[in-house]
Enzyme design. Structure first.
Site, PDB file in Angstrom:
ATOM      1  N   LYS A   1       0.840  -1.185   0.000  1.00  0.00           N
ATOM      2  CA  LYS A   1       0.000   0.000   0.000  1.00  0.00           C
ATOM      3  C   LYS A   1       0.881   1.242   0.000  1.00  0.00           C
ATOM      4  O   LYS A   1       1.774   1.373   0.840  1.00  0.00           O
ATOM      5  CB  LYS A   1      -0.909   0.019   1.223  1.00  0.00           C
ATOM      6  CG  LYS A   1      -1.887   1.187   1.214  1.00  0.00           C
ATOM      7  CD  LYS A   1      -2.891   1.072   2.344  1.00  0.00           C
ATOM      8  CE  LYS A   1      -2.367   1.608   3.644  1.00  0.00           C
ATOM      9  NZ  LYS A   1      -2.124   3.060   3.657  1.00  0.00           N
TER      10      LYS A   1
ATOM     11  N   ASP B   1      -3.558   4.302  -1.778  1.00  0.00           N
ATOM     12  CA  ASP B   1      -4.483   4.708  -0.708  1.00  0.00           C
ATOM     13  C   ASP B   1      -4.397   6.222  -0.510  1.00  0.00           C
ATOM     14  O   ASP B   1      -3.746   6.697   0.413  1.00  0.00           O
ATOM     15  CB  ASP B   1      -4.071   3.941   0.562  1.00  0.00           C
ATOM     16  CG  ASP B   1      -4.881   4.324   1.782  1.00  0.00           C
ATOM     17  OD1 ASP B   1      -6.038   4.747   1.634  1.00  0.00           O
ATOM     18  OD2 ASP B   1      -4.341   4.180   2.902  1.00  0.00           O
TER      19      ASP B   1
ATOM     20  N   LYS C   1      -7.295   8.197  -0.614  1.00  0.00           N
ATOM     21  CA  LYS C   1      -8.554   8.606   0.038  1.00  0.00           C
ATOM     22  C   LYS C   1      -9.070   9.947  -0.487  1.00  0.00           C
ATOM     23  O   LYS C   1      -9.246  10.901   0.281  1.00  0.00           O
ATOM     24  CB  LYS C   1      -8.363   8.699   1.553  1.00  0.00           C
ATOM     25  CG  LYS C   1      -7.927   7.425   2.231  1.00  0.00           C
ATOM     26  CD  LYS C   1      -7.946   7.601   3.739  1.00  0.00           C
ATOM     27  CE  LYS C   1      -7.442   6.391   4.472  1.00  0.00           C
ATOM     28  NZ  LYS C   1      -5.993   6.182   4.350  1.00  0.00           N
TER      29      LYS C   1
ATOM     30  N   ASP D   1     -13.431  15.275  -2.418  1.00  0.00           N
ATOM     31  CA  ASP D   1     -13.529  16.607  -3.021  1.00  0.00           C
ATOM     32  C   ASP D   1     -14.852  16.679  -3.778  1.00  0.00           C
ATOM     33  O   ASP D   1     -15.716  15.816  -3.592  1.00  0.00           O
ATOM     34  CB  ASP D   1     -12.315  16.816  -3.961  1.00  0.00           C
ATOM     35  CG  ASP D   1     -11.891  18.279  -4.016  1.00  0.00           C
ATOM     36  OD1 ASP D   1     -12.751  19.125  -4.333  1.00  0.00           O
ATOM     37  OD2 ASP D   1     -10.719  18.577  -3.741  1.00  0.00           O
TER      38      ASP D   1
ATOM     39  N   ARG E   1       2.664  -1.073  10.621  1.00  0.00           N
ATOM     40  CA  ARG E   1       3.679  -1.081  11.676  1.00  0.00           C
ATOM     41  C   ARG E   1       4.020  -2.448  12.259  1.00  0.00           C
ATOM     42  O   ARG E   1       5.195  -2.703  12.546  1.00  0.00           O
ATOM     43  CB  ARG E   1       3.269  -0.075  12.768  1.00  0.00           C
ATOM     44  CG  ARG E   1       3.458   1.365  12.311  1.00  0.00           C
ATOM     45  CD  ARG E   1       2.675   2.349  13.136  1.00  0.00           C
ATOM     46  NE  ARG E   1       1.247   2.244  12.907  1.00  0.00           N
ATOM     47  CZ  ARG E   1       0.333   3.017  13.473  1.00  0.00           C
ATOM     48  NH1 ARG E   1       0.709   3.948  14.327  1.00  0.00           N
ATOM     49  NH2 ARG E   1      -0.942   2.869  13.187  1.00  0.00           N
TER      50      ARG E   1
HETATM   51  O1  C5P Z   1       0.509   0.637  10.768  1.00  0.00           O
HETATM   52  P1  C5P Z   1      -0.919   0.238  10.560  1.00  0.00           P
HETATM   53  O2  C5P Z   1      -1.100  -1.266  10.370  1.00  0.00           O
HETATM   54  O3  C5P Z   1      -1.849   0.793  11.594  1.00  0.00           O
HETATM   55  O4  C5P Z   1      -1.298   0.900   9.148  1.00  0.00           O
HETATM   56  C1  C5P Z   1      -2.600   0.900   8.651  1.00  0.00           C
HETATM   57  C2  C5P Z   1      -2.613   1.621   7.349  1.00  0.00           C
HETATM   58  O5  C5P Z   1      -3.940   1.594   6.820  1.00  0.00           O
HETATM   59  C3  C5P Z   1      -2.223   3.095   7.406  1.00  0.00           C
HETATM   60  O6  C5P Z   1      -1.445   3.351   6.243  1.00  0.00           O
HETATM   61  C4  C5P Z   1      -3.510   3.871   7.336  1.00  0.00           C
HETATM   62  O7  C5P Z   1      -3.381   5.070   6.626  1.00  0.00           O
HETATM   63  C5  C5P Z   1      -4.394   2.906   6.547  1.00  0.00           C
HETATM   64  N1  C5P Z   1      -5.831   2.997   6.789  1.00  0.00           N
HETATM   65  C6  C5P Z   1      -6.408   2.880   8.037  1.00  0.00           C
HETATM   66  N2  C5P Z   1      -7.772   2.986   8.191  1.00  0.00           N
HETATM   67  C7  C5P Z   1      -8.551   3.166   7.117  1.00  0.00           C
HETATM   68  C8  C5P Z   1      -7.972   3.266   5.834  1.00  0.00           C
HETATM   69  C9  C5P Z   1      -6.597   3.170   5.708  1.00  0.00           C
HETATM   70  O8  C5P Z   1      -5.713   2.664   9.022  1.00  0.00           O
HETATM   71  N3  C5P Z   1      -9.862   3.178   7.266  1.00  0.00           N
END
Ligand code: C5P
Length: 245
Positions: free
Chosen positions: A37, A64, A66, A69, A213
């Site tokens: 992603k 991603d 998002k 607009d 993470r």
């Molecule tokens: O590090 P972690 O596993 O929390 O990362 C989750 C990823 O998913 C991040 O890049 C965040 O921007 C994305 N994301 C999210 N919730 C959403 C859509 C995307 O956490 N609803």
């Protein structure tokens, strides 16, 4: 819709600041990880080259960004995004039915469009926080936004793995659910509030899980990705046995 393999169901979030960092991770993880992603942090700093680098490595990209607009601007942004050949792109469902319908129409004009997802309620939102911005409960809001996105012709939604079962029950199996907010039992929740394990996310009905993470911060990231894929395999085996695949 062709079902992804267990390996393809894991999308690792490359939330890093530079193309150099991204390249390092692609090299390290791509023997195991087939989907990455690219989000706001990396794309804002380095732009399209990051997507191209992943495509060149033989993996695919969930772009991603998002978008949120007016309909015309969102449609244009999606057209630009599609030229980079991601397999998934997304917009905010809160942009509303007219914008969503326009986005879906725009993607349908393309020969091989990416799948278009609507972000429902971010997985970092708790029930209380959502109420604070004037929206109702999480389940009701996610259900409403998902229904709206599917009616507008989108291919699926981004939701938390906790809502996946509810969405499957209400709207069936013929649309994509992509779930961030996934944490293996051994990992830290960080700022995510509505989380489950990879096993439960797939079992609840997610097609793809996004994990950032817990992989990037792990002592052995590649092995961690492998362990997550093993969990996905177990959940897929359970679903097959239960006749849900
Ligand atoms: O590090 P972690 O596993 O929390 O990362 C989750 C990823 O998913 C991040 O890049 C965040 O921007 C994305 N994301 C999210 N919730 C959403 C859509 C995307 O956490 N609803």
């Amino acid at each position: 819709m062709k079902k992804p393999t267990p390996e393809e169901r894991l999308i690792v979030a490359l939330d890093v600041p530079t193309a150099k960092d991204a390249q390092k991770w692609i090299k390290k993880l791509s023997p195991v990880v087939k989907r990455f992603k690219v989000g706001m942090e990396l794309f804002t700093a380095e732009g399209p080259q990051t997507v191209t680098a992943i495509n060149t490595a033989g993996a695919r990209v969930f772009l991603d960004l998002k978008f949120f607009d007016i309909p015309n601007t969102m449609a244009g942004a999606l057209r630009s995004a599609a030229t980079l050949k991601p397999f998934l792109v997304n917009v905010h469902a809160l942009a509303g039915p007219a914008a969503l319908a326009r986005c879906a129409q725009e993607m349908k004009k393309l020969k091989t469009p990416p799948k278009l997802l609507a972000v429902t309620v971010l997985t970092s939102f708790s029930e209380q926080e959502l109420k604070r911005i004037g929206l109702g409960g999480v389940d009701a809001t996610v259900t409403k936004l998902c229904g709206m996105a599917l009616k507008a012709g989108l291919d699926g939604v981004v939701a938390s793995p906790r809502e996946a079962a509810l969405l499957r029950k209400k709207f069936g199996n013929d649309f994509l659910i992509v779930t961030p907010g996934v944490r293996p039992a051994w990992a830290d929740a960080n700022d995510q509030k509505r989380i489950t394990t990879p096993y439960d996310a797939i079992r609840n009905g997610a097609d793809y899980i996004v994990v950032g993470r817990p992989v990037l911060d792990a002592p052995d990231p590649r092995e961690t990705a492998r362990r997550i894929i093993d969990e996905i395999k177990e959940a897929c085996a359970w679903k097959k046995k239960a006749g849900r695949i």
